[in-house]
Design a protein around this motif. Structure first.
Motif, PDB file in Angstrom:
ATOM      1  N   ASP A  34       0.837  -1.211   0.000  1.00 56.64           N
ATOM      2  CA  ASP A  34       0.000   0.000   0.000  1.00 56.64           C
ATOM      3  C   ASP A  34       0.868   1.256   0.000  1.00 56.64           C
ATOM      4  OD1 ASP A  34      -2.283  -1.492   0.020  1.00 56.64           O
ATOM      5  OD2 ASP A  34      -2.704  -1.250   2.163  1.00 56.64           O
ATOM      6  N   PHE A  35       1.896   1.241   0.845  1.00 53.30           N
ATOM      7  CA  PHE A  35       2.767   2.407   0.984  1.00 53.30           C
ATOM      8  C   PHE A  35       3.458   2.731  -0.346  1.00 53.30           C
ATOM      9  CE2 PHE A  35       6.726   4.599   1.754  1.00 53.30           C
ATOM     10  CZ  PHE A  35       6.440   5.492   2.772  1.00 53.30           C
ATOM     11  N   TYR A  36       3.972   1.675  -1.007  1.00 56.44           N
ATOM     12  CA  TYR A  36       4.766   1.881  -2.227  1.00 56.44           C
ATOM     13  C   TYR A  36       3.913   1.950  -3.496  1.00 56.44           C
ATOM     14  CZ  TYR A  36       9.292   1.332   0.101  1.00 56.44           C
ATOM     15  OH  TYR A  36      10.405   1.517   0.891  1.00 56.44           O
ATOM     16  N   ALA A  37       2.596   1.750  -3.364  1.00 60.31           N
ATOM     17  CA  ALA A  37       1.722   1.671  -4.550  1.00 60.31           C
ATOM     18  C   ALA A  37       1.836   2.899  -5.445  1.00 60.31           C
ATOM     19  CB  ALA A  37       0.275   1.462  -4.119  1.00 60.31           C
ATOM     20  N   HIS A  38       1.938   4.093  -4.842  1.00 58.23           N
ATOM     21  CA  HIS A  38       1.973   5.324  -5.644  1.00 58.23           C
ATOM     22  C   HIS A  38       3.400   5.833  -5.873  1.00 58.23           C
ATOM     23  CE1 HIS A  38       2.162   6.616  -1.479  1.00 58.23           C
ATOM     24  NE2 HIS A  38       2.658   7.774  -1.902  1.00 58.23           N
ATOM     25  N   ALA A  86      10.711  -2.593  -0.394  1.00 61.42           N
ATOM     26  CA  ALA A  86       9.876  -2.618  -1.608  1.00 61.42           C
ATOM     27  C   ALA A  86      10.105  -3.878  -2.434  1.00 61.42           C
ATOM     28  CB  ALA A  86      10.152  -1.374  -2.459  1.00 61.42           C
ATOM     29  N   ASN A  87      10.827  -4.840  -1.881  1.00 60.92           N
ATOM     30  CA  ASN A  87      11.072  -6.105  -2.578  1.00 60.92           C
ATOM     31  C   ASN A  87      10.026  -7.127  -2.128  1.00 60.92           C
ATOM     32  OD1 ASN A  87      11.989  -8.553  -3.541  1.00 60.92           O
ATOM     33  ND2 ASN A  87      14.136  -8.112  -3.161  1.00 60.92           N
ATOM     34  N   PHE A  88       9.086  -7.443  -3.011  1.00 60.84           N
ATOM     35  CA  PHE A  88       7.978  -8.331  -2.638  1.00 60.84           C
ATOM     36  C   PHE A  88       8.099  -9.721  -3.263  1.00 60.84           C
ATOM     37  CE2 PHE A  88       6.177  -3.929  -2.698  1.00 60.84           C
ATOM     38  CZ  PHE A  88       6.144  -3.779  -1.317  1.00 60.84           C
ATOM     39  N   GLU A  89       9.262 -10.035  -3.783  1.00 59.46           N
ATOM     40  CA  GLU A  89       9.422 -11.331  -4.441  1.00 59.46           C
ATOM     41  C   GLU A  89       9.442 -12.468  -3.429  1.00 59.46           C
ATOM     42  OE1 GLU A  89      12.898 -11.309  -6.839  1.00 59.46           O
ATOM     43  OE2 GLU A  89      12.138  -9.770  -8.199  1.00 59.46           O
TER      44      GLU A  89
END
Length: 272
Positions: A92-96, A162-165
């Protein structure tokens, strides 16, 4: 009383151990930001050991294997404020934001000791632990504030947060040789090497010629033997860090494997 955890929300807690020592083997599903109020923690990873004390602030990245040993210190309980930075919240934080994290082979624990911005953010949570109801939006604001501060003070933090892998399929032999001392369920080892439990067991048998459990026990006993014989440490100091649940199980397995109890090594040194 041994352990108390007070939660403001699912993601923010005040953790307190008053017992002599508490140990756990952990693989964190979320990044964890921790601020020490009192006590001491030793975190043992495959390639590093950390000690944290009163005033320290640090971030443990997710999917890290670690043995964590918590101690009271100077008559004070082991007390920390813990904030989980969950994948859902970080998405959510990094979405924009247009952030492209660099892939990192190894993500290590990051220290932010005595940083005034982070300390004031985490300290402001403490009064809320005594409240019956805390509005969700306040807790959410606090987590957003913490993420924003981390981004302001650590230029490389986006590569972690921000690494969601998911863990990809990696070399089983080198991973297990490095991480065998962590007493994790085989399913977790499978997940961290990018395999289902069935594939993990099959690949393991092919690579090592034996079952994971037999191999893990032998490797842990050999490491324990090294610590006792070469480093002259005591069994009570060693069994935690080599993947055994308790001292009696360790002593039994050690004697069965080597033909003499672990105390025999210590006795030989003390005689000399």
């Amino acid at each position: 009383m041994e352990y108390q955890a007070k939660y403001i929300t699912d993601d923010i807690k005040l953790s307190c151990y008053e017992d002599k020592l508490f140990k756990s083997e952990i693989m964190f599903d979320h990044h964890m930001l921790i601020w020490f109020l009192s006590g001491e923690t030793k975190i043992v990873q495959a390639d590093a050991t950390y000690v944290f004390r009163k005033g320290d602030i640090f971030l443990i990245p997710r999917n890290q294997l670690a043995t964590i040993i918590n101690y009271p210190k100077d008559g004070q309980p082991h007390k920390t404020v813990v904030m989980h930075l969950s994948t859902a919240r970080l998405r959510d934080f990094y979405a924009h934001l247009h952030v492209k994290p660099k892939a990192q082979a190894v993500q290590s624990i990051r220290r932010f000791d005595n940083h005034p911005l982070l300390e004031s953010c985490l300290a402001s949570l403490v009064p809320y632990f005594d409240m019956k109801n805390l509005p969700d939006n306040i807790a959410s604001l606090k987590i957003t504030e913490a993420i924003s501060i981390l981004r302001a003070i650590d230029p490389g933090i986006d590569d972690v947060l921000a690494n969601f892998e998911m863990p990809g399929k990696i070399d089983l032999v080198s991973y297990m040789e490095k991480n065998f001392m962590f007493n994790m369920p085989l399913e977790k080892f499978g997940y961290l090497t990018g395999r289902s439990i069935t594939t993990f067991k099959r690949d393991f048998k092919r690579a090592f010629g034996t079952t994971p459990q037999r191999w893990l026990t032998r490797k842990r006993l050999e490491l324990a033997h090294y610590h006792l014989a070469q480093k002259q440490r005591r069994p009570v100091e060693v069994y935690f860090e080599t993947g055994f649940e308790n001292l009696s199980h360790f002593s039994y397995a050690f004697k069965k494997h080597f033909g003499y109890p672990p105390t025999a090594l210590g006795a030989a040194h003390h005689k000399g």
